[in-house]
Design a protein around this motif. Structure first.
Motif, PDB file in Angstrom:
ATOM      1  N   ILE A  65       0.783  -1.321  -0.070  1.00  0.00           N
ATOM      2  CA  ILE A  65      -0.004   0.087   0.065  1.00  0.00           C
ATOM      3  C   ILE A  65       0.798   1.119   0.120  1.00  0.00           C
ATOM      4  O   ILE A  65       0.575   2.159  -0.617  1.00  0.00           O
ATOM      5  CB  ILE A  65      -1.054  -0.025   1.137  1.00  0.00           C
ATOM      6  CG1 ILE A  65      -2.165  -1.076   0.970  1.00  0.00           C
ATOM      7  CG2 ILE A  65      -1.571   1.283   1.131  1.00  0.00           C
ATOM      8  CD1 ILE A  65      -2.844  -1.375   2.423  1.00  0.00           C
ATOM      9  N   LEU A  66       1.709   1.195   0.710  1.00  0.00           N
ATOM     10  CA  LEU A  66       2.657   2.470   0.907  1.00  0.00           C
ATOM     11  C   LEU A  66       3.542   2.795  -0.349  1.00  0.00           C
ATOM     12  O   LEU A  66       3.777   3.740  -0.675  1.00  0.00           O
ATOM     13  CB  LEU A  66       3.717   2.252   2.208  1.00  0.00           C
ATOM     14  CG  LEU A  66       2.980   2.387   3.523  1.00  0.00           C
ATOM     15  CD1 LEU A  66       3.979   1.955   4.537  1.00  0.00           C
ATOM     16  CD2 LEU A  66       2.510   3.743   3.772  1.00  0.00           C
ATOM     17  N   ALA A  67       3.942   1.493  -0.813  1.00  0.00           N
ATOM     18  CA  ALA A  67       4.729   1.636  -2.336  1.00  0.00           C
ATOM     19  C   ALA A  67       3.970   2.233  -3.444  1.00  0.00           C
ATOM     20  O   ALA A  67       4.316   3.266  -4.031  1.00  0.00           O
ATOM     21  CB  ALA A  67       5.091   0.302  -2.540  1.00  0.00           C
ATOM     22  N   LYS A  68       2.736   1.794  -3.464  1.00  0.00           N
ATOM     23  CA  LYS A  68       1.849   2.539  -4.325  1.00  0.00           C
ATOM     24  C   LYS A  68       1.361   3.800  -3.973  1.00  0.00           C
ATOM     25  O   LYS A  68       1.613   4.743  -5.116  1.00  0.00           O
ATOM     26  CB  LYS A  68       0.267   1.571  -4.639  1.00  0.00           C
ATOM     27  CG  LYS A  68      -0.335   2.018  -5.456  1.00  0.00           C
ATOM     28  CD  LYS A  68      -1.547   1.119  -5.550  1.00  0.00           C
ATOM     29  CE  LYS A  68      -2.655   1.518  -6.930  1.00  0.00           C
ATOM     30  NZ  LYS A  68      -3.772   0.746  -6.797  1.00  0.00           N
ATOM     31  N   ILE A  69       1.294   4.097  -2.977  1.00  0.00           N
ATOM     32  CA  ILE A  69       1.045   5.575  -2.634  1.00  0.00           C
ATOM     33  C   ILE A  69       2.148   6.689  -2.776  1.00  0.00           C
ATOM     34  O   ILE A  69       1.835   7.605  -3.615  1.00  0.00           O
ATOM     35  CB  ILE A  69       0.497   5.804  -1.177  1.00  0.00           C
ATOM     36  CG1 ILE A  69      -0.742   5.226  -0.903  1.00  0.00           C
ATOM     37  CG2 ILE A  69       0.525   7.130  -0.794  1.00  0.00           C
ATOM     38  CD1 ILE A  69      -1.215   5.041   0.722  1.00  0.00           C
ATOM     39  N   ALA A  70       3.381   6.142  -2.662  1.00  0.00           N
ATOM     40  CA  ALA A  70       4.410   6.997  -2.453  1.00  0.00           C
ATOM     41  C   ALA A  70       5.420   6.815  -3.826  1.00  0.00           C
ATOM     42  O   ALA A  70       5.549   7.603  -4.653  1.00  0.00           O
ATOM     43  CB  ALA A  70       5.368   6.788  -1.480  1.00  0.00           C
ATOM     44  N   PHE A  71       5.999   5.449  -3.998  1.00  0.00           N
ATOM     45  CA  PHE A  71       6.890   5.150  -4.848  1.00  0.00           C
ATOM     46  C   PHE A  71       6.347   5.209  -6.244  1.00  0.00           C
ATOM     47  O   PHE A  71       6.919   5.611  -7.189  1.00  0.00           O
ATOM     48  CB  PHE A  71       7.491   3.903  -4.462  1.00  0.00           C
ATOM     49  CG  PHE A  71       8.419   4.040  -3.653  1.00  0.00           C
ATOM     50  CD1 PHE A  71       9.934   4.048  -3.898  1.00  0.00           C
ATOM     51  CD2 PHE A  71       8.172   4.053  -2.160  1.00  0.00           C
ATOM     52  CE1 PHE A  71      10.868   4.061  -2.859  1.00  0.00           C
ATOM     53  CE2 PHE A  71       9.096   4.375  -1.243  1.00  0.00           C
ATOM     54  CZ  PHE A  71      10.478   4.338  -1.344  1.00  0.00           C
ATOM     55  N   THR A  72       5.105   4.635  -6.473  1.00  0.00           N
ATOM     56  CA  THR A  72       4.509   4.649  -7.785  1.00  0.00           C
ATOM     57  C   THR A  72       4.394   6.009  -8.379  1.00  0.00           C
ATOM     58  O   THR A  72       4.525   6.385  -9.579  1.00  0.00           O
ATOM     59  CB  THR A  72       3.105   3.693  -7.945  1.00  0.00           C
ATOM     60  OG1 THR A  72       3.583   2.185  -7.435  1.00  0.00           O
ATOM     61  CG2 THR A  72       2.722   3.541  -9.066  1.00  0.00           C
TER      62      THR A  72
END
Length: 191
Positions: A65-72
């Motif tokens: 979830i955090l990866a999608k919100i920030a990194f993506t």
């Protein structure tokens, strides 16, 4: 299931309302070695409870979830004249997944090519909760496996002292690679 942040019923581990209200990333910057920028999306204290899930089975879902919100979101706006490799710092698998590999995978875009298991610590030291002095005395000794891109984005979940990222950048530079900058979920520096 219930949202981890507000305890409302949700179809995901963190509901849409909490994502919008509590997890809208900011952009924090600091330097390591005097010349490499480290960009973080959150202050450690803002997502501390979520970061601690990395040592559990739940961590896979939270880090995704955090990866999608920030990194993506970051990768969708990234622009550079050449293809860039992103490398997770020591993508060692624990609890069935690698939290840095999850973050790294989220960077995939037209200009960013995630490379996996290309930067491996030959020392299995863990720096979690250790002092700066301990980190200096126990280097991670990174080995770099071949990949084609010259330019690199280093990826980690937390930057504390910057020692791990510094050692990783030095290993890459010895192989003729250029670290453009580092991306982390959270900055644990106290200001």
């Amino acid at each position: 299931m219930k949202c981890l942040l507000c305890s409302s019923w949700s179809t995901t581990h963190i509901c849409k309302a909490c994502r919008a209200e509590n997890l809208d990333p900011s952009f924090y910057k600091r330097k390591i070695r005097g010349n490499i920028d480290v960009y973080s999306f959150y202050k450690y204290r803002e997502i501390e409870k979520l970061l601690h899930t990395k040592h559990t089975d739940l961590g896979f879902y939270i880090y995704s979830i955090l990866a999608k919100i920030a990194f993506t979101r970051f990768s969708e706006n990234f622009s550079f004249e050449e293809s860039v490799a992103s490398l997770g710092v020591d993508e060692h698998v624990k609890h069935g997944y690698s939290h840095t590999a999850i973050l790294n995978r989220a960077l995939k875009s037209k200009k960013i090519r995630p490379r996996f298991n290309r930067l491996v610590a030959t020392s299995k030291e863990t720096y979690s909760g250790k002092s700066f002095q301990y980190r200096l005395l126990h280097p991670r000794r990174f080995a770099v496996k071949a990949f084609e891109e010259k330019y690199v984005i280093l990826v980690d979940d937390i930057v504390t002292t910057g020692m791990t990222l510094t050692q990783a950048a030095e290993a890459l530079e010895r192989e003729g690679k250029e670290v453009l900058f580092c991306l982390t979920l959270a900055d644990a520096e106290k200001r």
